[in-house]
Scaffold this motif. Sequence first.
Motif, PDB file in Angstrom:
ATOM      1  N   GLY A   5       0.824  -1.200   0.000  1.00  0.00           N
ATOM      2  CA  GLY A   5       0.000   0.000   0.000  1.00  0.00           C
ATOM      3  C   GLY A   5       0.858   1.248   0.000  1.00  0.00           C
ATOM      4  N   THR A   6       0.300   2.342  -0.496  1.00  0.00           N
ATOM      5  CA  THR A   6       1.065   3.569  -0.707  1.00  0.00           C
ATOM      6  C   THR A   6       1.700   4.105   0.572  1.00  0.00           C
ATOM      7  OG1 THR A   6      -0.392   4.160  -2.543  1.00  0.00           O
ATOM      8  CG2 THR A   6       0.961   5.918  -1.600  1.00  0.00           C
ATOM      9  N   ALA A   7       0.916   4.224   1.655  1.00  0.00           N
ATOM     10  CA  ALA A   7       1.433   4.811   2.897  1.00  0.00           C
ATOM     11  C   ALA A   7       2.513   3.936   3.523  1.00  0.00           C
ATOM     12  CB  ALA A   7       0.291   5.025   3.884  1.00  0.00           C
ATOM     13  N   THR A   8       2.286   2.636   3.547  1.00  0.00           N
ATOM     14  CA  THR A   8       3.265   1.721   4.131  1.00  0.00           C
ATOM     15  C   THR A   8       4.531   1.676   3.294  1.00  0.00           C
ATOM     16  OG1 THR A   8       1.440   0.397   5.014  1.00  0.00           O
ATOM     17  CG2 THR A   8       3.619  -0.623   4.987  1.00  0.00           C
ATOM     18  N   ASN A 183      -3.805   6.366   7.256  1.00  0.00           N
ATOM     19  CA  ASN A 183      -3.725   5.792   5.913  1.00  0.00           C
ATOM     20  C   ASN A 183      -3.226   4.353   5.944  1.00  0.00           C
ATOM     21  OD1 ASN A 183      -4.608   8.145   4.579  1.00  0.00           O
ATOM     22  ND2 ASN A 183      -2.553   9.021   4.657  1.00  0.00           N
ATOM     23  N   GLN A 184      -2.221   4.087   6.791  1.00  0.00           N
ATOM     24  CA  GLN A 184      -1.761   2.710   6.937  1.00  0.00           C
ATOM     25  C   GLN A 184      -2.847   1.837   7.565  1.00  0.00           C
ATOM     26  OE1 GLN A 184       2.361   1.900   8.196  1.00  0.00           O
ATOM     27  NE2 GLN A 184       2.719   4.100   8.141  1.00  0.00           N
ATOM     28  N   LEU A 185      -3.602   2.406   8.497  1.00  0.00           N
ATOM     29  CA  LEU A 185      -4.723   1.682   9.103  1.00  0.00           C
ATOM     30  C   LEU A 185      -5.721   1.259   8.022  1.00  0.00           C
ATOM     31  CD1 LEU A 185      -6.392   0.941  11.759  1.00  0.00           C
ATOM     32  CD2 LEU A 185      -7.497   3.154  11.429  1.00  0.00           C
ATOM     33  N   SER A 186      -6.070   2.188   7.146  1.00  0.00           N
ATOM     34  CA  SER A 186      -7.039   1.894   6.086  1.00  0.00           C
ATOM     35  C   SER A 186      -6.517   0.824   5.139  1.00  0.00           C
ATOM     36  CB  SER A 186      -7.376   3.171   5.306  1.00  0.00           C
ATOM     37  OG  SER A 186      -7.963   4.134   6.153  1.00  0.00           O
ATOM     38  N   GLU A 187      -5.244   0.929   4.760  1.00  0.00           N
ATOM     39  CA  GLU A 187      -4.650  -0.081   3.875  1.00  0.00           C
ATOM     40  C   GLU A 187      -4.662  -1.457   4.516  1.00  0.00           C
ATOM     41  OE1 GLU A 187      -1.457   2.964   1.708  1.00  0.00           O
ATOM     42  OE2 GLU A 187      -0.761   1.462   3.155  1.00  0.00           O
ATOM     43  N   ASP A 195     -15.697  -3.824   6.902  1.00  0.00           N
ATOM     44  CA  ASP A 195     -16.609  -2.830   6.336  1.00  0.00           C
ATOM     45  C   ASP A 195     -15.981  -1.436   6.351  1.00  0.00           C
ATOM     46  OD1 ASP A 195     -18.933  -0.739   6.627  1.00  0.00           O
ATOM     47  OD2 ASP A 195     -19.883  -2.549   5.847  1.00  0.00           O
ATOM     48  N   ASN A 196     -16.128  -0.700   5.248  1.00  0.00           N
ATOM     49  CA  ASN A 196     -15.552   0.643   5.144  1.00  0.00           C
ATOM     50  C   ASN A 196     -16.078   1.589   6.221  1.00  0.00           C
ATOM     51  OD1 ASN A 196     -13.874   0.133   2.972  1.00  0.00           O
ATOM     52  ND2 ASN A 196     -15.450   0.628   1.452  1.00  0.00           N
ATOM     53  N   ARG A 197     -17.320   1.403   6.622  1.00  0.00           N
ATOM     54  CA  ARG A 197     -17.891   2.234   7.686  1.00  0.00           C
ATOM     55  C   ARG A 197     -17.112   2.066   8.987  1.00  0.00           C
ATOM     56  NH1 ARG A 197     -20.746   0.610  11.765  1.00  0.00           N
ATOM     57  NH2 ARG A 197     -20.994  -1.445  10.808  1.00  0.00           N
ATOM     58  N   VAL A 198     -16.716   0.842   9.292  1.00  0.00           N
ATOM     59  CA  VAL A 198     -15.963   0.562  10.516  1.00  0.00           C
ATOM     60  C   VAL A 198     -14.550   1.133  10.406  1.00  0.00           C
ATOM     61  CG1 VAL A 198     -15.099  -1.252  12.044  1.00  0.00           C
ATOM     62  CG2 VAL A 198     -17.330  -1.506  10.934  1.00  0.00           C
ATOM     63  N   ILE A 199     -13.937   0.963   9.243  1.00  0.00           N
ATOM     64  CA  ILE A 199     -12.584   1.501   9.031  1.00  0.00           C
ATOM     65  C   ILE A 199     -12.584   3.015   9.206  1.00  0.00           C
ATOM     66  CG2 ILE A 199     -10.724   1.789   7.343  1.00  0.00           C
ATOM     67  CD1 ILE A 199     -11.559  -0.902   6.140  1.00  0.00           C
ATOM     68  N   LYS A 200     -13.604   3.670   8.649  1.00  0.00           N
ATOM     69  CA  LYS A 200     -13.702   5.121   8.771  1.00  0.00           C
ATOM     70  C   LYS A 200     -13.859   5.542  10.225  1.00  0.00           C
ATOM     71  CE  LYS A 200     -16.375   9.113   7.188  1.00  0.00           C
ATOM     72  NZ  LYS A 200     -17.546   9.570   6.384  1.00  0.00           N
ATOM     73  N   LYS A 201     -14.668   4.811  10.975  1.00  0.00           N
ATOM     74  CA  LYS A 201     -14.888   5.139  12.387  1.00  0.00           C
ATOM     75  C   LYS A 201     -13.608   4.979  13.191  1.00  0.00           C
ATOM     76  CE  LYS A 201     -17.335   6.271  15.978  1.00  0.00           C
ATOM     77  NZ  LYS A 201     -17.794   7.663  16.157  1.00  0.00           N
ATOM     78  N   LEU A 202     -12.812   3.953  12.911  1.00  0.00           N
ATOM     79  CA  LEU A 202     -11.533   3.767  13.598  1.00  0.00           C
ATOM     80  C   LEU A 202     -10.565   4.895  13.237  1.00  0.00           C
ATOM     81  CD1 LEU A 202     -11.048  -0.100  13.249  1.00  0.00           C
ATOM     82  CD2 LEU A 202     -11.397   1.173  15.371  1.00  0.00           C
ATOM     83  N   GLY A 203     -10.592   5.316  11.980  1.00  0.00           N
ATOM     84  CA  GLY A 203      -9.757   6.448  11.581  1.00  0.00           C
ATOM     85  C   GLY A 203     -10.139   7.710  12.324  1.00  0.00           C
ATOM     86  N   GLU A 204     -11.439   7.915  12.530  1.00  0.00           N
ATOM     87  CA  GLU A 204     -11.904   9.099  13.267  1.00  0.00           C
ATOM     88  C   GLU A 204     -11.447   9.071  14.718  1.00  0.00           C
ATOM     89  OE1 GLU A 204     -16.077   8.899  12.657  1.00  0.00           O
ATOM     90  OE2 GLU A 204     -16.005   9.757  10.631  1.00  0.00           O
ATOM     91  N   HIS A 225      -1.957   2.102  14.935  1.00  0.00           N
ATOM     92  CA  HIS A 225      -2.875   1.433  14.018  1.00  0.00           C
ATOM     93  C   HIS A 225      -2.678  -0.081  13.988  1.00  0.00           C
ATOM     94  CE1 HIS A 225       0.755   2.794  11.864  1.00  0.00           C
ATOM     95  NE2 HIS A 225       0.691   1.613  11.284  1.00  0.00           N
ATOM     96  N   GLY A 226      -1.466  -0.530  14.271  1.00  0.00           N
ATOM     97  CA  GLY A 226      -1.183  -1.961  14.234  1.00  0.00           C
ATOM     98  C   GLY A 226      -1.948  -2.761  15.270  1.00  0.00           C
ATOM     99  N   LEU A 227      -2.486  -2.091  16.282  1.00  0.00           N
ATOM    100  CA  LEU A 227      -3.263  -2.789  17.302  1.00  0.00           C
ATOM    101  C   LEU A 227      -4.474  -3.498  16.691  1.00  0.00           C
ATOM    102  CD1 LEU A 227      -3.315  -2.944  20.539  1.00  0.00           C
ATOM    103  CD2 LEU A 227      -5.172  -1.302  20.363  1.00  0.00           C
TER     104      LEU A 227
END
Length: 308
Positions: A5-8, A183-187, A195-204, A225-227
């Motif tokens: 992934g780009t960020a990693t 960004n690394q979390l999302s990747e 689910d993208n909704r969950v990923i977005k919530k964790l990013g928030e 994010h690695g957690l």
Amino acid sequence: MTSYGTATESKISEVVAACERSGRSSIIALAGVPGTGKSFVASIAAQRFTNEPLLVREIQFHQSFSYEEFIEGLRFDGSSGVIVVPGIFLEWNQRAIEDPDRRYVLLIEELTRANLPAVLGELMTYLEHRDRPFVTIYSRQPVRVAKNLTLLATYNPTDRSAIELDSALIRRLRIIGVPPDVNQLSEMLASTGLDNRVIKKLGELFESCRAQFEEQYEDLMPFGHGLFADVRNEIPDLHRLWVERIVHLLRRPLIEPHPFTDVIEKNYPWRDPSYAVPSPMPKKEATTAEPGIDELAPGQADNLQNQG
């Protein structure tokens, strides 16, 4: 070559570039709070820098790690005599000296957990002066640090031992920050199918902590994010992660809660016990009607017709 992934990939490339630029004179150190992927990034970067995984040796420092283990020490032989035995560094350094056309890396996890001045000894000076030999304590033999050997390390900047590092040690490090990265979390989580909704919530969650503690965020965030690397399903994985890990990073007996506790609790809905167990599948309604011929098991239809 596997792409992460780009960020990693950007962070891996940053570490490789630092090894290229400063690996002959300094320890390349990745600094970040637990769970930011320091070990993963360091390991991949080391393999790419050497172009050969077998030329990377990984060790972990700890409080009882000593000069005798790292440089050289005394051991009893089979006849009750005492012999000088090279430590991990001298062994790997000798391999690099004997193979000058290839790059070698010694990857040290948890660098600051050991008593660094005591463990490194003469290496403190001679890492940056590789054309000059130093004499080891026990064998009294001159040793040069191989020019094709790079020391790569990871550490947590909030460890007490890291906070107490003196300027002489810091001057010998090239420090690369590895902060929590949305960004690394999302990747990472997109590859698991979460689910993208969950990923977005964790990013928030991370962004909320950054917004409220801008100056302290990178050094004091209690986890990275690695957690969330093992999360595959929103329910029950994120509730279990809270109960089994996160809450223990925030609230510990007899000490004040972590400064970020209120923000994290507010932005982590999976604390609620309702997220502990997946919703049961709806049951099929019972029916008293006799099955039609198409619904009978193989062989039953023929029997029924024969009986008629």
